[in-house]
Motif scaffolding. Sequence first.
Motif, mmCIF file in Angstrom:
data_model
loop_
_atom_site.group_PDB
_atom_site.id
_atom_site.type_symbol
_atom_site.label_atom_id
_atom_site.label_comp_id
_atom_site.label_asym_id
_atom_site.label_seq_id
_atom_site.Cartn_x
_atom_site.Cartn_y
_atom_site.Cartn_z
ATOM 1 N N ASN A 78 26.867 27.850 26.714
ATOM 2 C CA ASN A 78 27.081 27.035 25.457
ATOM 3 C C ASN A 78 26.737 25.361 25.660
ATOM 4 O O ASN A 78 26.586 24.735 24.892
ATOM 5 C CB ASN A 78 28.661 27.143 25.381
ATOM 6 C CG ASN A 78 29.590 26.631 26.334
ATOM 7 O OD1 ASN A 78 29.241 26.780 27.479
ATOM 8 N ND2 ASN A 78 30.826 26.090 26.109
ATOM 9 N N GLU A 79 26.849 24.942 27.049
ATOM 10 C CA GLU A 79 26.491 23.559 27.245
ATOM 11 C C GLU A 79 25.176 23.283 26.714
ATOM 12 O O GLU A 79 24.669 22.289 26.215
ATOM 13 C CB GLU A 79 26.688 23.135 28.773
ATOM 14 C CG GLU A 79 28.089 22.909 29.178
ATOM 15 C CD GLU A 79 28.747 24.463 29.456
ATOM 16 O OE1 GLU A 79 28.024 25.456 29.527
ATOM 17 O OE2 GLU A 79 29.954 24.405 30.034
ATOM 18 N N CYS A 82 24.856 23.451 23.001
ATOM 19 C CA CYS A 82 25.335 22.421 22.325
ATOM 20 C C CYS A 82 24.408 20.918 22.649
ATOM 21 O O CYS A 82 24.239 20.169 21.537
ATOM 22 C CB CYS A 82 26.747 21.897 22.823
ATOM 23 S SG CYS A 82 27.988 23.169 22.239
ATOM 24 N N HIS A 86 22.886 18.833 19.527
ATOM 25 C CA HIS A 86 22.993 17.156 19.675
ATOM 26 C C HIS A 86 21.829 16.571 19.396
ATOM 27 O O HIS A 86 21.759 15.538 18.938
ATOM 28 C CB HIS A 86 23.804 16.926 20.592
ATOM 29 C CG HIS A 86 25.492 17.099 20.469
ATOM 30 N ND1 HIS A 86 26.105 16.735 19.490
ATOM 31 C CD2 HIS A 86 26.171 17.976 21.260
ATOM 32 C CE1 HIS A 86 27.341 17.428 19.483
ATOM 33 N NE2 HIS A 86 27.555 17.962 20.649
ATOM 34 N N ASP A 121 31.827 28.835 19.646
ATOM 35 C CA ASP A 121 32.683 28.376 18.091
ATOM 36 C C ASP A 121 31.877 26.778 17.964
ATOM 37 O O ASP A 121 31.473 26.556 16.954
ATOM 38 C CB ASP A 121 34.082 28.280 18.323
ATOM 39 C CG ASP A 121 34.456 29.736 18.452
ATOM 40 O OD1 ASP A 121 33.685 30.511 18.057
ATOM 41 O OD2 ASP A 121 35.762 29.802 18.607
ATOM 42 N N GLN A 122 31.969 25.848 19.121
ATOM 43 C CA GLN A 122 31.318 24.658 18.797
ATOM 44 C C GLN A 122 30.148 24.338 18.295
ATOM 45 O O GLN A 122 29.546 23.975 17.336
ATOM 46 C CB GLN A 122 31.505 23.876 19.970
ATOM 47 C CG GLN A 122 31.323 22.369 19.674
ATOM 48 C CD GLN A 122 31.498 21.480 21.067
ATOM 49 O OE1 GLN A 122 31.518 22.073 22.162
ATOM 50 N NE2 GLN A 122 31.181 20.064 20.979
ATOM 51 N N ALA A 123 29.205 25.336 18.922
ATOM 52 C CA ALA A 123 27.627 25.299 18.448
ATOM 53 C C ALA A 123 27.461 25.996 17.127
ATOM 54 O O ALA A 123 26.905 25.415 16.233
ATOM 55 C CB ALA A 123 26.949 26.166 19.588
ATOM 56 N N LYS A 125 29.867 25.788 14.696
ATOM 57 C CA LYS A 125 30.190 24.848 13.775
ATOM 58 C C LYS A 125 29.102 23.882 13.384
ATOM 59 O O LYS A 125 28.759 23.490 12.368
ATOM 60 C CB LYS A 125 31.512 24.208 14.447
ATOM 61 C CG LYS A 125 31.913 23.284 13.249
ATOM 62 C CD LYS A 125 33.389 22.597 13.838
ATOM 63 C CE LYS A 125 33.941 21.665 13.115
ATOM 64 N NZ LYS A 125 35.201 20.973 13.464
ATOM 65 N N LEU A 126 28.550 23.338 14.532
ATOM 66 C CA LEU A 126 27.300 22.397 14.283
ATOM 67 C C LEU A 126 26.173 22.995 13.640
ATOM 68 O O LEU A 126 25.588 22.358 13.034
ATOM 69 C CB LEU A 126 27.012 21.929 15.890
ATOM 70 C CG LEU A 126 27.847 21.022 16.536
ATOM 71 C CD1 LEU A 126 27.512 20.683 18.045
ATOM 72 C CD2 LEU A 126 27.775 19.606 15.717
ATOM 73 N N GLU A 129 26.977 22.879 10.293
ATOM 74 C CA GLU A 129 26.748 21.678 9.586
ATOM 75 C C GLU A 129 25.534 20.952 9.308
ATOM 76 O O GLU A 129 25.364 20.230 8.618
ATOM 77 C CB GLU A 129 27.542 20.610 10.704
ATOM 78 C CG GLU A 129 29.419 20.924 10.562
ATOM 79 C CD GLU A 129 30.102 19.934 11.377
ATOM 80 O OE1 GLU A 129 29.242 19.169 12.334
ATOM 81 O OE2 GLU A 129 31.100 20.017 11.563
ATOM 82 N N CYS A 177 32.172 34.201 13.278
ATOM 83 C CA CYS A 177 33.047 32.857 13.663
ATOM 84 C C CYS A 177 33.316 32.216 12.653
ATOM 85 O O CYS A 177 33.848 31.067 12.986
ATOM 86 C CB CYS A 177 32.284 32.337 14.990
ATOM 87 S SG CYS A 177 31.913 33.182 16.460
ATOM 88 N N SER A 178 32.783 32.200 11.427
ATOM 89 C CA SER A 178 32.722 31.016 10.537
ATOM 90 C C SER A 178 33.219 31.767 9.011
ATOM 91 O O SER A 178 32.192 32.557 8.578
ATOM 92 C CB SER A 178 31.575 30.407 10.262
ATOM 93 O OG SER A 178 31.617 29.400 9.419
#
Length: 646
Positions: A78-79, A82, A86, A121-123, A125-126, A129, A177-178
């Motif tokens: 996940n790092e 992300c 970014h 989840d973070q990835a 969501k991004l 977006e 997840c969304s």
Amino acid sequence: MGKSKANRHNKQARDNPTGLAAKADSEDIVMDCGVMSPYTGTVLSTETLKSLSRQLQSSSVEDRDCACHALAGLIRNNEDSCAALHEGLIKVLGPLLLDTSASVCHSAASALHTIVSKGGDQAIKLAIEHDILTPLTALLKRIPAQWKPHQAPGDKLDTSTATFIETVGTLNVLSECSSLAVDRMHRENVVSMLISYLDVNEYGLDVVTTVVQFLSTVTEDQGDTDYTEVLRKEVISKFLAGKESSPLLRTLSLLILLNLNHQQLNSELGQSTQEVIEILASSLCLDQRKAASHVVDHLPTTRDEERATDEMEEDSLSSRLNNAVEAAEELISAQIKSLEILTNICCSGDDADSNEFYEDESVGDESLGNEGLEEGIADLNPELKKAFVDAQFFQLVIEKAKLPATNIVEALNQHRSGKALLKRYEALQCMAFLCLSNIVTAFEVEDMGGSKELFDIWCGLAVLAFQGDKSEQMLESATASMRAIIRKLSFHKDIVNLLKLEDITLLCQRVDCCQPQSKVNVLQILGTLGSMAAGVDPPLLEPRSSIVRGVGQILLDTACLTQDLWVTAEAMDALFDVFKEDHTDPVVNDIQLVERLKSLAPTFKHRVHAQRRSLPADHLPVVMTARDNLLRFIKYKTKQRSLTTR
């Protein structure tokens, strides 16, 4: 505190879902593309990502294709995902889904699938977006109405089919997840469009399985749609009318029917109770450990590599391994879905509404009982429960919680495909633990072999949960099943004689090694064990008094020292249960329970006042109850001490 509903947020994506030949090695791919030193520490370096971004926008088809392959090979966790997000790589990859080159379209789809699958989840969501859904849905809408897959040379998928599978797979991960992604799928009529791809004879098993997986996800929240009847008929006629469909397709089809029927087992489901049980049992009875052994049998050895004198022989070795891995993955996926269905069937209702706690800072005496705060009692239909017991679902779930043998795990860990497969086995184990916690609550002790056998299972789970390094997800699910079992056994007095101080010591040692949810599970287990050891009748003799003392000490230390308000409240709640009887007062004095709680009370009350409006709804009841019971407990125990010293 009670039962858990299975969720879809812990899926592991296959490394190579299309079955296409992979690039040899991620670093070789990077070297081919002219990118050096891809990692800074443990994360993809900014320099690498910027270089790949430039190549993705190159006018050269070969450069774009190479950069997509390189990116897919470099994303490991996940790092990395992300970091890529970014740097804006999603915005660069999106247009490549509509590239004039079919090869670039496929490699871009593969890179996107890798990023969202491994990003969490973070990835996700991004990615949403960054509007990744627009090019993904646009790609699907570009598919010609008369499109049919065809087999490429070497028994591989053709590029357009592989691209389709990657795209739908990515949409599935996003939708898992969304809710925003699910809503978009309905608004864009993606679901209705994909229903036309359910014919195995026309589209092949890979395409149909991918589509059915996607439909099993998005139908959980149907919104304002009109495809229910069409999809129900298609699923029943194509996958459930006969027995020729694979266990995975049959299980996913059942999940779709349950989603369309709002999880209700009734006549409108389209399947009888016996048919539902047969689908689940036929999946769960398959031996997942044997499948792992079969994979190990096909892992390449040094001798195999020496004997492989030409490229054709190497391809043959690789093909046999891929087939074994894919068979194991499909079996595991079917069993995870079966456990998910069983978990939700055994899940009773929603948690009690706790909004009342926001309205009034004081809670009256009448609200301090157990109503709404204890674990809910299962409301399984008696006939359905009997059918589940007769199908031996409890025993089958226990079997799914077992990882392959140690030597098999060690062998798999030596190979990249094996490591990825082990993650799937761990996901199966976690789902088995979650399912187990709900089944235990729904069944009677006698349905699970009796109190002695159930306690032995509990001890085995304790060893499994706390030996070696475990992921937080594994620890949480294992301790949840342990909590459910010990609560079920708490009414069986014969179990008290089986409790050993060593069991308690093992649990006490692990309290500080857990994240909040797992820690709360352990605290609740300790509270139940302490209450069982304390009993309701005096006197409190050894070894029970030592167990009560050890449990009380760790609960008290946790309550006084932890910074998490929820954990503090759970520890206090357990203390009140363990020491509610007067014959425990000698231990109360030994551990200075009253004195330490008196010191804690002002700080705890201030923390509750400061944080209660920001607490999650499911944490609030126990926090407020602990606050109001704290002073009463102190007052009562102080009074009892004064009476005994007269």
